[in-house]
Scaffold this motif. Structure first.
Motif, PDB file in Angstrom:
ATOM      1  N   ASN A 204       0.834  -1.196   0.000  1.00  0.00           N
ATOM      2  CA  ASN A 204       0.000   0.000   0.000  1.00  0.00           C
ATOM      3  C   ASN A 204       0.871   1.249   0.000  1.00  0.00           C
ATOM      4  N   ALA A 205       0.254   2.334  -0.406  1.00  0.00           N
ATOM      5  CA  ALA A 205       0.893   3.647  -0.348  1.00  0.00           C
ATOM      6  C   ALA A 205      -0.212   4.673  -0.145  1.00  0.00           C
ATOM      7  N   CYS A 206       0.158   5.817   0.406  1.00  0.00           N
ATOM      8  CA  CYS A 206      -0.836   6.863   0.664  1.00  0.00           C
ATOM      9  C   CYS A 206      -0.314   8.219   0.210  1.00  0.00           C
ATOM     10  N   ILE A 207      -1.083   8.849  -0.656  1.00  0.00           N
ATOM     11  CA  ILE A 207      -0.811  10.225  -1.062  1.00  0.00           C
ATOM     12  C   ILE A 207      -1.466  11.108  -0.002  1.00  0.00           C
ATOM     13  N   ILE A 208      -0.640  11.712   0.847  1.00  0.00           N
ATOM     14  CA  ILE A 208      -1.137  12.557   1.934  1.00  0.00           C
ATOM     15  C   ILE A 208      -1.026  14.009   1.485  1.00  0.00           C
ATOM     16  N   ILE A 209      -2.158  14.704   1.497  1.00  0.00           N
ATOM     17  CA  ILE A 209      -2.245  16.051   0.946  1.00  0.00           C
ATOM     18  C   ILE A 209      -2.559  17.030   2.077  1.00  0.00           C
ATOM     19  N   ASN A 210      -1.723  18.077   2.212  1.00  0.00           N
ATOM     20  CA  ASN A 210      -1.989  19.073   3.255  1.00  0.00           C
ATOM     21  C   ASN A 210      -2.928  20.163   2.737  1.00  0.00           C
ATOM     22  N   GLU A 211      -3.212  21.155   3.579  1.00  0.00           N
ATOM     23  CA  GLU A 211      -4.173  22.209   3.227  1.00  0.00           C
ATOM     24  C   GLU A 211      -3.737  23.039   2.028  1.00  0.00           C
TER      25      GLU A 211
ATOM     26  N   PRO B 244      -9.225   7.560   4.520  1.00  0.00           N
ATOM     27  CA  PRO B 244      -8.518   7.506   3.234  1.00  0.00           C
ATOM     28  C   PRO B 244      -9.448   6.990   2.139  1.00  0.00           C
ATOM     29  N   VAL B 245      -9.248   7.484   0.936  1.00  0.00           N
ATOM     30  CA  VAL B 245     -10.071   7.133  -0.226  1.00  0.00           C
ATOM     31  C   VAL B 245      -9.203   6.354  -1.201  1.00  0.00           C
ATOM     32  N   LEU B 246      -9.750   5.272  -1.748  1.00  0.00           N
ATOM     33  CA  LEU B 246      -9.004   4.494  -2.738  1.00  0.00           C
ATOM     34  C   LEU B 246      -8.729   5.358  -3.964  1.00  0.00           C
ATOM     35  N   PHE B 247      -7.464   5.459  -4.335  1.00  0.00           N
ATOM     36  CA  PHE B 247      -7.075   6.178  -5.540  1.00  0.00           C
ATOM     37  C   PHE B 247      -6.890   5.208  -6.701  1.00  0.00           C
ATOM     38  N   GLY B 248      -6.167   4.098  -6.451  1.00  0.00           N
ATOM     39  CA  GLY B 248      -5.933   3.155  -7.530  1.00  0.00           C
ATOM     40  C   GLY B 248      -5.315   1.863  -7.048  1.00  0.00           C
ATOM     41  N   ILE B 249      -5.389   0.861  -7.917  1.00  0.00           N
ATOM     42  CA  ILE B 249      -4.751  -0.431  -7.678  1.00  0.00           C
ATOM     43  C   ILE B 249      -3.846  -0.682  -8.872  1.00  0.00           C
ATOM     44  N   TYR B 250      -2.574  -0.936  -8.590  1.00  0.00           N
ATOM     45  CA  TYR B 250      -1.556  -1.101  -9.622  1.00  0.00           C
ATOM     46  C   TYR B 250      -0.967  -2.501  -9.528  1.00  0.00           C
TER      47      TYR B 250
ATOM     48  N   MET C 243      12.407 -12.841  -5.105  1.00  0.00           N
ATOM     49  CA  MET C 243      11.595 -12.347  -6.217  1.00  0.00           C
ATOM     50  C   MET C 243      10.172 -12.080  -5.739  1.00  0.00           C
ATOM     51  N   THR C 244       9.596 -10.981  -6.231  1.00  0.00           N
ATOM     52  CA  THR C 244       8.230 -10.614  -5.862  1.00  0.00           C
ATOM     53  C   THR C 244       7.466 -10.091  -7.073  1.00  0.00           C
ATOM     54  N   GLN C 245       6.157 -10.144  -6.948  1.00  0.00           N
ATOM     55  CA  GLN C 245       5.257  -9.425  -7.841  1.00  0.00           C
ATOM     56  C   GLN C 245       4.277  -8.701  -6.930  1.00  0.00           C
ATOM     57  N   SER C 246       4.224  -7.382  -7.036  1.00  0.00           N
ATOM     58  CA  SER C 246       3.418  -6.569  -6.115  1.00  0.00           C
ATOM     59  C   SER C 246       2.056  -6.241  -6.681  1.00  0.00           C
ATOM     60  N   VAL C 247       1.113  -6.102  -5.787  1.00  0.00           N
ATOM     61  CA  VAL C 247      -0.174  -5.462  -6.045  1.00  0.00           C
ATOM     62  C   VAL C 247      -0.179  -4.255  -5.118  1.00  0.00           C
ATOM     63  N   LEU C 248      -0.148  -3.066  -5.702  1.00  0.00           N
ATOM     64  CA  LEU C 248      -0.027  -1.820  -4.945  1.00  0.00           C
ATOM     65  C   LEU C 248      -1.378  -1.117  -4.881  1.00  0.00           C
ATOM     66  N   MET C 249      -1.885  -0.934  -3.659  1.00  0.00           N
ATOM     67  CA  MET C 249      -3.140  -0.232  -3.434  1.00  0.00           C
ATOM     68  C   MET C 249      -2.805   1.170  -2.930  1.00  0.00           C
ATOM     69  N   VAL C 250      -3.213   2.187  -3.679  1.00  0.00           N
ATOM     70  CA  VAL C 250      -2.862   3.570  -3.372  1.00  0.00           C
ATOM     71  C   VAL C 250      -4.107   4.314  -2.872  1.00  0.00           C
ATOM     72  N   PHE C 251      -3.915   5.068  -1.799  1.00  0.00           N
ATOM     73  CA  PHE C 251      -5.000   5.824  -1.187  1.00  0.00           C
ATOM     74  C   PHE C 251      -4.672   7.306  -1.174  1.00  0.00           C
ATOM     75  N   LEU C 252      -5.724   8.135  -1.065  1.00  0.00           N
ATOM     76  CA  LEU C 252      -5.594   9.574  -0.845  1.00  0.00           C
ATOM     77  C   LEU C 252      -6.049   9.872   0.574  1.00  0.00           C
ATOM     78  N   ALA C 253      -5.330  10.760   1.254  1.00  0.00           N
ATOM     79  CA  ALA C 253      -5.744  11.187   2.598  1.00  0.00           C
ATOM     80  C   ALA C 253      -5.524  12.681   2.738  1.00  0.00           C
ATOM     81  N   ARG C 254      -6.602  13.376   3.026  1.00  0.00           N
ATOM     82  CA  ARG C 254      -6.528  14.823   3.291  1.00  0.00           C
ATOM     83  C   ARG C 254      -6.762  15.124   4.761  1.00  0.00           C
TER      84      ARG C 254
END
Length: 161
Positions: free
Chosen positions: A23-30, A77-83, A98-109
């Motif tokens: 997972n990852a989170c795009i954290i957005i400030n004011e 947090p809101v789901l932004f995308g799955i990669y 060795m890995t293969q990732s499934v990345l779930m990205v969220f937005l958080a304000r």
């Protein structure tokens, strides 16, 4: 840092490719700036996030990772995308794992707390979207590019790849 589950799994399968829910989170400030993390091991920049643990939900995982890596508690947090997909999300680590990732990205304000880094972070800092630090992790660069398109009204979420 590897979780106990991944260590246990590696004992069973060795270096063979395994699927890694991340997972990852795009954290957005004011001001609309994005929280970026300079990662100690990779020596590149990205958003906070990491591996999902056994017995936790996707949301619990992203909230835990953000708290551990930044000291911030994110709310709603809101789901932004799955990669996902080969070969882009395949990796072979220096030790041969060795890995293969499934990345779930969220937005958080909506977040609270004081920024404090852990051993995985060299720097934590908010940056304007049009002036992100370099070098960016290739996967983070992809979804941050999509985020720029979303902000410009050119993409809708969630993005599923």
């Amino acid at each position: 840092m590897l979780s106990g589950y991944i260590k246990h799994l590696r004992e069973k399968v060795g270096k063979e490719k395994i699927l890694m829910p991340t997972n990852a989170c795009i954290i957005i400030n004011e001001q609309g700036h994005i929280l970026m993390q300079e990662r100690a091991v990779q020596k590149n920049w990205g958003c906070p996030g990491g591996l999902m643990d056994l017995e936790e939900t996707v949301l619990e995982g992203v909230k835990r990772e953000v708290l551990e890596e930044t000291g911030l508690e994110i709310r709603n947090p809101v789901l932004f995308g799955i990669y996902s997909g080969m070969p882009h999300y395949e990796a072979t680590y220096p030790n041969g794992d060795m890995t293969q990732s499934v990345l779930m990205v969220f937005l958080a304000r909506n977040f609270s707390g004081q920024l404090k880094s852990d051993e995985e972070s060299l720097t934590l800092k908010f940056f304007p979207l049009d002036n992100l630090p370099q070098p960016l992790n290739k996967h983070h660069a992809e979804y941050l590019g999509h985020y720029q398109e979303y902000v410009a009204g050119k993409k809708e979420i969630p993005i599923i790849l």
